[in-house]
Design a protein around this motif. Sequence first.
Motif, mmCIF file in Angstrom:
data_model
loop_
_atom_site.group_PDB
_atom_site.id
_atom_site.type_symbol
_atom_site.label_atom_id
_atom_site.label_comp_id
_atom_site.label_asym_id
_atom_site.label_seq_id
_atom_site.Cartn_x
_atom_site.Cartn_y
_atom_site.Cartn_z
ATOM 1 N N ILE A 51 0.854 -1.189 0.000
ATOM 2 C CA ILE A 51 0.000 0.000 0.000
ATOM 3 C C ILE A 51 0.886 1.234 0.000
ATOM 4 O O ILE A 51 1.805 1.352 0.803
ATOM 5 C CB ILE A 51 -0.909 0.012 1.234
ATOM 6 C CG1 ILE A 51 -1.847 -1.198 1.157
ATOM 7 C CG2 ILE A 51 -1.716 1.286 1.310
ATOM 8 C CD1 ILE A 51 -2.709 -1.326 2.353
ATOM 9 N N GLN A 52 0.621 2.118 -0.921
ATOM 10 C CA GLN A 52 1.429 3.328 -0.981
ATOM 11 C C GLN A 52 0.530 4.545 -1.192
ATOM 12 O O GLN A 52 -0.617 4.419 -1.637
ATOM 13 C CB GLN A 52 2.427 3.225 -2.131
ATOM 14 C CG GLN A 52 1.766 2.953 -3.467
ATOM 15 C CD GLN A 52 2.750 2.869 -4.618
ATOM 16 O OE1 GLN A 52 3.746 3.572 -4.600
ATOM 17 N NE2 GLN A 52 2.475 2.034 -5.606
ATOM 18 N N GLU A 53 1.086 5.701 -0.880
ATOM 19 C CA GLU A 53 0.394 6.968 -1.102
ATOM 20 C C GLU A 53 -0.034 7.047 -2.571
ATOM 21 O O GLU A 53 0.762 6.740 -3.460
ATOM 22 C CB GLU A 53 1.409 8.060 -0.761
ATOM 23 C CG GLU A 53 0.886 9.447 -0.857
ATOM 24 C CD GLU A 53 2.003 10.423 -0.465
ATOM 25 O OE1 GLU A 53 2.469 10.377 0.686
ATOM 26 O OE2 GLU A 53 2.398 11.213 -1.338
ATOM 27 N N HIS A 54 -1.253 7.443 -2.800
ATOM 28 C CA HIS A 54 -1.826 7.526 -4.150
ATOM 29 C C HIS A 54 -1.838 6.159 -4.842
ATOM 30 O O HIS A 54 -1.799 6.076 -6.073
ATOM 31 C CB HIS A 54 -1.110 8.572 -5.012
ATOM 32 C CG HIS A 54 -1.172 9.953 -4.433
ATOM 33 N ND1 HIS A 54 -0.283 10.953 -4.744
ATOM 34 C CD2 HIS A 54 -2.034 10.498 -3.534
ATOM 35 C CE1 HIS A 54 -0.584 12.056 -4.064
ATOM 36 N NE2 HIS A 54 -1.645 11.795 -3.317
ATOM 37 N N GLY A 55 -1.933 5.119 -4.036
ATOM 38 C CA GLY A 55 -1.952 3.761 -4.587
ATOM 39 C C GLY A 55 -3.341 3.315 -5.012
ATOM 40 O O GLY A 55 -3.507 2.199 -5.523
ATOM 41 N N GLY A 56 -4.365 4.150 -4.825
ATOM 42 C CA GLY A 56 -5.717 3.775 -5.217
ATOM 43 C C GLY A 56 -6.641 4.987 -5.126
ATOM 44 O O GLY A 56 -6.269 6.007 -4.538
ATOM 45 N N PHE A 57 -7.806 4.879 -5.759
ATOM 46 C CA PHE A 57 -8.809 5.956 -5.635
ATOM 47 C C PHE A 57 -10.158 5.327 -5.335
ATOM 48 O O PHE A 57 -10.464 4.238 -5.808
ATOM 49 C CB PHE A 57 -8.886 6.821 -6.911
ATOM 50 C CG PHE A 57 -9.359 6.075 -8.135
ATOM 51 C CD1 PHE A 57 -8.477 5.327 -8.885
ATOM 52 C CD2 PHE A 57 -10.700 6.123 -8.532
ATOM 53 C CE1 PHE A 57 -8.903 4.622 -10.018
ATOM 54 C CE2 PHE A 57 -11.138 5.432 -9.651
ATOM 55 C CZ PHE A 57 -10.240 4.680 -10.400
ATOM 56 N N THR A 58 -10.942 6.036 -4.537
ATOM 57 C CA THR A 58 -12.283 5.533 -4.227
ATOM 58 C C THR A 58 -13.314 6.234 -5.106
ATOM 59 O O THR A 58 -13.072 7.333 -5.631
ATOM 60 C CB THR A 58 -12.659 5.809 -2.754
ATOM 61 O OG1 THR A 58 -12.747 7.232 -2.566
ATOM 62 C CG2 THR A 58 -11.645 5.232 -1.790
ATOM 63 N N LEU A 59 -14.457 5.613 -5.257
ATOM 64 C CA LEU A 59 -15.620 6.240 -5.901
ATOM 65 C C LEU A 59 -16.801 5.963 -4.977
ATOM 66 O O LEU A 59 -17.531 4.993 -5.150
ATOM 67 C CB LEU A 59 -15.858 5.641 -7.292
ATOM 68 C CG LEU A 59 -14.787 5.920 -8.362
ATOM 69 C CD1 LEU A 59 -15.089 5.159 -9.645
ATOM 70 C CD2 LEU A 59 -14.698 7.424 -8.671
ATOM 71 N N GLU A 60 -16.935 6.799 -3.951
ATOM 72 C CA GLU A 60 -17.931 6.586 -2.885
ATOM 73 C C GLU A 60 -19.202 7.360 -3.245
ATOM 74 O O GLU A 60 -19.279 8.563 -3.022
ATOM 75 C CB GLU A 60 -17.366 7.090 -1.549
ATOM 76 C CG GLU A 60 -15.982 6.552 -1.213
ATOM 77 C CD GLU A 60 -15.242 7.394 -0.165
ATOM 78 O OE1 GLU A 60 -15.896 8.009 0.698
ATOM 79 O OE2 GLU A 60 -14.015 7.447 -0.219
ATOM 80 N N THR A 61 -20.145 6.673 -3.834
ATOM 81 C CA THR A 61 -21.364 7.355 -4.294
ATOM 82 C C THR A 61 -22.307 7.564 -3.118
ATOM 83 O O THR A 61 -22.738 6.609 -2.470
ATOM 84 C CB THR A 61 -22.058 6.527 -5.387
ATOM 85 O OG1 THR A 61 -22.253 5.196 -4.882
ATOM 86 C CG2 THR A 61 -21.223 6.461 -6.647
ATOM 87 N N GLN A 62 -22.626 8.813 -2.849
ATOM 88 C CA GLN A 62 -23.427 9.120 -1.659
ATOM 89 C C GLN A 62 -23.876 10.569 -1.700
ATOM 90 O O GLN A 62 -23.496 11.323 -2.584
ATOM 91 C CB GLN A 62 -22.573 8.885 -0.403
ATOM 92 C CG GLN A 62 -21.293 9.711 -0.363
ATOM 93 C CD GLN A 62 -20.674 9.748 1.028
ATOM 94 O OE1 GLN A 62 -19.726 9.055 1.297
ATOM 95 N NE2 GLN A 62 -21.232 10.583 1.899
ATOM 96 N N SER A 63 -24.649 10.960 -0.693
ATOM 97 C CA SER A 63 -24.980 12.370 -0.543
ATOM 98 C C SER A 63 -23.756 13.086 0.040
ATOM 99 O O SER A 63 -22.895 12.457 0.646
ATOM 100 C CB SER A 63 -26.192 12.512 0.382
ATOM 101 O OG SER A 63 -26.481 13.869 0.576
ATOM 102 N N ILE A 64 -23.671 14.410 -0.120
ATOM 103 C CA ILE A 64 -22.497 15.160 0.363
ATOM 104 C C ILE A 64 -22.312 14.915 1.863
ATOM 105 O O ILE A 64 -23.266 15.089 2.639
ATOM 106 C CB ILE A 64 -22.694 16.684 0.156
ATOM 107 C CG1 ILE A 64 -23.064 16.986 -1.286
ATOM 108 C CG2 ILE A 64 -21.469 17.465 0.572
ATOM 109 C CD1 ILE A 64 -23.418 18.441 -1.523
ATOM 110 N N PRO A 65 -21.094 14.519 2.285
ATOM 111 C CA PRO A 65 -20.880 14.337 3.724
ATOM 112 C C PRO A 65 -21.248 15.606 4.506
ATOM 113 O O PRO A 65 -21.006 16.719 4.040
ATOM 114 C CB PRO A 65 -19.372 14.053 3.812
ATOM 115 C CG PRO A 65 -19.003 13.509 2.481
ATOM 116 C CD PRO A 65 -19.912 14.194 1.492
ATOM 117 N N ASP A 66 -21.829 15.410 5.650
ATOM 118 C CA ASP A 66 -22.291 16.491 6.524
ATOM 119 C C ASP A 66 -23.467 17.256 5.906
ATOM 120 O O ASP A 66 -23.715 18.409 6.281
ATOM 121 C CB ASP A 66 -21.142 17.460 6.874
ATOM 122 C CG ASP A 66 -21.354 18.114 8.242
ATOM 123 O OD1 ASP A 66 -21.882 17.444 9.148
ATOM 124 O OD2 ASP A 66 -21.014 19.300 8.403
#
Length: 337
Positions: free
Chosen positions: A290-305
Amino acid sequence: MAFNIEILDDANNIDLITIYDGNSEIKFTNFGMRIVDWKVDGRSIVLGPNENDDLVQYYEENPYFFGATIGRYGGRIENGTFELNGQNYKLEQNDAKHNLHGGSNGLHSRVFDYEIINEDKIVTVIYTADMKSEDDYFPGNIQIRVTHRYDLIQMMWSIHYEAASTEDTLFNPMNHVYFNLNKTNQTIENHRIHNEIEFYPLKENQIVKSLDTVNINEEIGKEILTFRDVFESGLEQIKQFNGIDHPVKLGDESFTVSNDELEIEMKTDQDHVVIFTLNDVDWNDHDHTIQEHGGFTLETQSIPDDIHLLGDSAPSILRNGKTFSSETSYQIKTKDK
Ligand code: G6D
């Protein structure tokens, strides 16, 4: 078409579900309704444990929520408190003063009952659970049903969320999968993002500032960005968080990211996706993969908060008597060589 089930922890009913054919293989577990691995032509395209890791221990120690179903609420709720129908609720403050990803008793920490339906080239895993208000201090007991479906012909993983609550509550689930389409252990810098990135800036405490957005493509003056362009953009928000950790507005029907060989196309009925680019890695995952910038998420949801930003009209409010229903799919396409 085939699938098999491996029992990982008999005492706690934790299973690993592997669905495969000649071209692809996907693995799920009922521990946190996680995606564990997704291989296309032998290449893993999501971050997760290695063959020799103890899967349960790996996920218990992993601070980045790899592949987990998140709920009741994806992202941070400022100060771990909110008001609904004139009543104040205090949640667990598990990320500095904030509530992150529903708290430590969130969906990611639970083991779910499930059933499998096996149709022609499509395997469906249906998870069910009850979550009580006393478990996570949100109002209302909720009945949840999450369906993971894998279409072996289309190489498409889809997730359907359904929930109903005994009281008005917040429900804002997502999956915390991290993608990396590279064959070698390279970062995601070379991946192209085929949609515009219009994001909501964060305050220093990582909470969304306001509903004003910034368009990275316009700031940089480029139609198709790579993650490298974003990281090197010099934009204050990107520098401050060492990458993307922001909600992004979804305008188009689908959202696509690619490298030279593969393309991932996401479709969702949500209006926003949180993209997180694994900005600071301070976890020793034994194999150092695992490294920095080793992956990206696509978290589909309403805006946090959203409950603080939008109050009574926050899309995450699930009213008693209503059913929450939402669907997201991720499809892998191989590019013509
Ligand atoms: C989330 O936005 C958050 C990040 O800040 C956090 O570090 C990560 O989950 C684990 O997507």
